[in-house]
Motif scaffolding. Structure first.
Motif, PDB file in Angstrom:
ATOM      1  N   SER A 360     -15.039 -32.049  -0.432  1.00 29.72           N
ATOM      2  CA  SER A 360     -13.848 -31.187  -0.310  1.00 29.72           C
ATOM      3  C   SER A 360     -13.260 -31.144   1.050  1.00 29.72           C
ATOM      4  CB  SER A 360     -14.012 -29.490   0.088  1.00 29.72           C
ATOM      5  OG  SER A 360     -15.038 -29.147   0.414  1.00 29.72           O
ATOM      6  N   SER A 361     -14.251 -31.560   2.614  1.00 27.95           N
ATOM      7  CA  SER A 361     -13.134 -31.622   3.758  1.00 27.95           C
ATOM      8  C   SER A 361     -12.801 -33.126   4.244  1.00 27.95           C
ATOM      9  CB  SER A 361     -14.639 -31.662   4.844  1.00 27.95           C
ATOM     10  OG  SER A 361     -15.128 -30.134   5.239  1.00 27.95           O
ATOM     11  N   ILE A 362     -13.458 -34.251   3.073  1.00 30.66           N
ATOM     12  CA  ILE A 362     -12.863 -35.682   2.611  1.00 30.66           C
ATOM     13  C   ILE A 362     -11.344 -35.259   2.103  1.00 30.66           C
ATOM     14  CG2 ILE A 362     -13.313 -38.149   1.899  1.00 30.66           C
ATOM     15  CD1 ILE A 362     -16.358 -37.557   2.484  1.00 30.66           C
ATOM     16  N   LEU A 363     -11.769 -34.412   0.938  1.00 34.74           N
ATOM     17  CA  LEU A 363     -10.311 -34.973  -0.117  1.00 34.74           C
ATOM     18  C   LEU A 363      -9.491 -34.003   1.129  1.00 34.74           C
ATOM     19  CD1 LEU A 363     -12.024 -34.010  -3.446  1.00 34.74           C
ATOM     20  CD2 LEU A 363     -11.416 -36.002  -2.526  1.00 34.74           C
ATOM     21  N   ASN A 364      -9.836 -32.867   1.592  1.00 34.47           N
ATOM     22  CA  ASN A 364      -8.461 -32.246   2.309  1.00 34.47           C
ATOM     23  C   ASN A 364      -7.748 -33.441   3.011  1.00 34.47           C
ATOM     24  OD1 ASN A 364      -8.715 -29.787   0.660  1.00 34.47           O
ATOM     25  ND2 ASN A 364     -10.412 -28.706   1.618  1.00 34.47           N
ATOM     26  N   TYR A 365      -8.888 -33.862   3.754  1.00 37.76           N
ATOM     27  CA  TYR A 365      -8.622 -34.645   4.517  1.00 37.76           C
ATOM     28  C   TYR A 365      -7.395 -36.081   4.444  1.00 37.76           C
ATOM     29  CZ  TYR A 365      -7.980 -38.027   8.912  1.00 37.76           C
ATOM     30  OH  TYR A 365      -7.904 -39.291   9.239  1.00 37.76           O
ATOM     31  N   LEU A 366      -7.837 -37.042   3.185  1.00 38.53           N
ATOM     32  CA  LEU A 366      -6.214 -37.486   2.622  1.00 38.53           C
ATOM     33  C   LEU A 366      -5.421 -37.180   1.491  1.00 38.53           C
ATOM     34  CD1 LEU A 366      -9.711 -39.499   0.726  1.00 38.53           C
ATOM     35  CD2 LEU A 366      -8.189 -40.208   2.182  1.00 38.53           C
ATOM     36  N   LEU A 367      -5.574 -35.542   1.525  1.00 39.35           N
ATOM     37  CA  LEU A 367      -4.570 -34.604   0.792  1.00 39.35           C
ATOM     38  C   LEU A 367      -4.062 -34.878   2.381  1.00 39.35           C
ATOM     39  CD1 LEU A 367      -3.003 -33.432  -1.915  1.00 39.35           C
ATOM     40  CD2 LEU A 367      -4.325 -31.316  -0.750  1.00 39.35           C
ATOM     41  N   ARG A 368      -4.561 -34.046   2.814  1.00 42.11           N
ATOM     42  CA  ARG A 368      -3.379 -33.597   4.173  1.00 42.11           C
ATOM     43  C   ARG A 368      -2.844 -35.155   4.764  1.00 42.11           C
ATOM     44  NH1 ARG A 368      -2.754 -29.990   8.102  1.00 42.11           N
ATOM     45  NH2 ARG A 368      -4.251 -29.033   7.799  1.00 42.11           N
ATOM     46  N   LEU A 369      -3.482 -36.159   5.108  1.00 43.97           N
ATOM     47  CA  LEU A 369      -2.550 -37.354   5.427  1.00 43.97           C
ATOM     48  C   LEU A 369      -2.168 -37.852   3.833  1.00 43.97           C
ATOM     49  CD1 LEU A 369      -2.971 -39.011   7.936  1.00 43.97           C
ATOM     50  CD2 LEU A 369      -4.564 -40.487   5.960  1.00 43.97           C
ATOM     51  N   LYS A 370      -1.923 -37.332   2.906  1.00 42.38           N
ATOM     52  CA  LYS A 370      -0.993 -37.517   2.108  1.00 42.38           C
ATOM     53  C   LYS A 370       0.196 -37.380   1.979  1.00 42.38           C
ATOM     54  CE  LYS A 370      -0.630 -39.014  -3.015  1.00 42.38           C
ATOM     55  NZ  LYS A 370      -0.724 -40.366  -3.093  1.00 42.38           N
ATOM     56  N   LEU A 371       0.459 -36.011   2.114  1.00 46.01           N
ATOM     57  CA  LEU A 371       1.499 -35.071   2.710  1.00 46.01           C
ATOM     58  C   LEU A 371       2.526 -35.998   3.460  1.00 46.01           C
ATOM     59  CD1 LEU A 371      -0.197 -32.172   0.632  1.00 46.01           C
ATOM     60  CD2 LEU A 371       1.578 -32.788  -0.263  1.00 46.01           C
ATOM     61  N   ASN A 372       1.799 -35.417   4.947  1.00 47.51           N
ATOM     62  CA  ASN A 372       2.073 -35.341   5.763  1.00 47.51           C
ATOM     63  C   ASN A 372       2.841 -37.049   6.581  1.00 47.51           C
ATOM     64  OD1 ASN A 372       2.184 -33.060   6.124  1.00 47.51           O
ATOM     65  ND2 ASN A 372       0.387 -33.081   7.361  1.00 47.51           N
ATOM     66  N   THR A 373       1.661 -37.711   5.829  1.00 48.05           N
ATOM     67  CA  THR A 373       2.216 -39.438   6.734  1.00 48.05           C
ATOM     68  C   THR A 373       3.239 -40.586   4.947  1.00 48.05           C
ATOM     69  OG1 THR A 373       0.011 -40.475   5.824  1.00 48.05           O
ATOM     70  CG2 THR A 373       0.547 -39.573   7.437  1.00 48.05           C
ATOM     71  N   GLY A 374       2.234 -40.040   3.804  1.00 50.38           N
ATOM     72  CA  GLY A 374       2.976 -40.298   3.143  1.00 50.38           C
ATOM     73  C   GLY A 374       2.186 -41.849   2.619  1.00 50.38           C
ATOM     74  N   ILE A 375       0.907 -41.763   2.477  1.00 57.60           N
ATOM     75  CA  ILE A 375      -0.087 -43.002   2.762  1.00 57.60           C
ATOM     76  C   ILE A 375      -0.454 -43.262   0.804  1.00 57.60           C
ATOM     77  CG2 ILE A 375      -1.657 -43.020   3.775  1.00 57.60           C
ATOM     78  CD1 ILE A 375      -3.295 -41.733   2.496  1.00 57.60           C
ATOM     79  N   ILE A 376       0.293 -44.142  -0.370  1.00 49.52           N
ATOM     80  CA  ILE A 376      -0.166 -44.386  -0.989  1.00 49.52           C
ATOM     81  C   ILE A 376      -1.031 -44.505  -1.667  1.00 49.52           C
ATOM     82  CG2 ILE A 376       0.787 -46.810  -3.041  1.00 49.52           C
ATOM     83  CD1 ILE A 376       3.114 -46.738  -1.098  1.00 49.52           C
TER      84      ILE A 376
END
Length: 398
Positions: A360-376
């Motif tokens: 869950s920590s990894i998934l939340n990290y990736l979600l934050r990154l996707k929302l804040n930086t727009g990684i595809i």
């Protein structure tokens, strides 16, 4: 005037078939209500009501080309769908007696004149005798149509059935007529006539008002007569998150516009509106305070997403009329609401991570990154940067 000629061919065929069977049984048969009114106003008529001085169940079996029908024994009314897809309401002429104001009436079979007396307005209390080819107008409804007047059939009308108050507004605004009974309506409202009917009956009428093309005028009429107060700057205010072509969004706009908390309660406590919509209305007061505080503290897109993703679309639309919240809500709907990761637990497992608590920590990290930086491609990012991600998570957990 031959009103039958005003109908389409398929409609004429059905009306004539009903009248022929009634004639054989020596039963008088009439066009009544809105269909007569709309023909006289020269408007398209959509609902065809035929009233007979007899029981519809004695006529229906004699009709050919009936696809299906529903019969309501209590009211001796039926809705008939024919094979040519013409729909007719075939009903018994009836008399209504109200034991108390606001109660549902007791019904007994009656004559056409008694049936017309039970109706709401004179313009709706006109019948057309199909067999004799003549209009029946005991309350001067034709004259009122010509003079563009909405007038109740009798003086106690608004007290015995307060829903007629809303219908007076509806017809007046729909046709551009004036209301003759202004003082009677105001007196009924001042006598708390609306308190004698259920929330369901009130919200049903409000819904019908909001389905009209001139729905704003209907709501303004409610305020003018003292039913509730509204905030005019909100009513039909421009809002790119709401579509006023839909009934749902009109009701949302009306709810936020209403200042009277007691009347708002009617939107929350009824069985007419959808459960999800009622829930949004119930939560509104608490929601706007809590959400405002949370969004003021939201520093990035991830925080915004976490605070809003559990809200329903109706709750978000309700909040969108707050100017301080609008931009963040709009940003969430347009850019974030449908955000989803392409990484699943199995992908993390394939990278050799066996500690399930890290998932869950990894998934939340990736979600934050996707929302804040727009990684595809967050799956590829995870594969290439796993060590860095684990270090960040470990540092945060210290």
């Amino acid at each position: 005037m031959n009103l039958i000629e005003k109908f389409k061919f398929d409609e004429q065929k059905v009306i004539n078939a009903i009248s022929e069977e009634c004639k054989k049984k020596n039963i008088d048969v009439f066009l009544v209500g809105g269909v007569v009114r709309d023909i006289l106003i020269n408007r398209d008529c959509h609902d065809i009501d035929i009233c007979i001085e007899g029981n519809p169940k004695d006529i229906i079996p004699l009709l050919g080309d009936v696809k299906e029908y529903i019969y309501y024994d209590k009211f001796q009314t039926s809705t008939i769908l024919f094979n040519n897809y013409v729909k007719i309401d075939l009903i018994t002429c009836r008399k209504e007696v109200y034991n108390t104001n606001g109660s549902l009436p007791e019904i007994t079979p009656a004559t056409i004149n008694e049936d017309l007396y039970r109706r709401d307005f004179t313009i709706n209390a006109i019948a057309y005798d199909i067999l004799k080819g003549k209009l029946i107008d005991p309350f001067d409804g034709i004259n009122h149509i010509e003079n563009k007047i909405i007038k109740s059939v009798h003086s106690e009308s608004y007290l015995e059935d307060p829903t007629r108050i809303f219908r007076a507004f509806k017809y007046a605004n729909r046709y551009g007529f004036s209301i003759y009974d202004k003082e009677s309506i105001k007196n009924a409202i001042s006598q708390k006539a609306l308190d004698s009917i259920s929330n369901d009956r009130i919200i049903r009428e409000i819904t019908l008002l909001c389905q009209e093309e001139c729905w704003i005028n209907n709501i303004v009429s409610c305020e003018e007569y003292g039913i509730f107060k509204i905030q005019h700057s909100i009513l039909s205010a421009e809002n790119s998150m709401c579509n006023y072509e839909t009934l749902n969004d009109r009701l949302i706009n009306l709810f936020v516009s209403i200042i009277d908390e007691n009347f708002r309660e009617i939107f929350c406590n009824n069985s007419i509106l959808h459960k999800e919509q009622r829930s949004a209305f119930k939560n509104y007061s608490k929601l706007i305070d809590v959400t405002k505080r949370k969004l003021e503290k939201s520093m990035d897109n991830y925080d915004l997403y976490i605070n809003l993703n559990k809200l329903s679309i109706n709750e978000i639309k309700l909040l969108s009329y707050n100017k301080k919240l609008f931009y963040k809500l709009y940003n969430y709907i347009i850019k974030m609401k449908n955000t989803a990761l392409n990484v699943k637990g199995e992908h993390i497992s394939e990278l050799g991570i066996s500690n399930l608590r890290l998932y869950s920590s990894i998934l939340n990290y990736l979600l934050r990154l996707k929302l804040n930086t727009g990684i595809i491609d967050e799956k590829n990012y995870l594969t290439n940067n796993l060590g860095e991600i684990l270090n960040v998570i470990e540092y945060k957990d210290r």
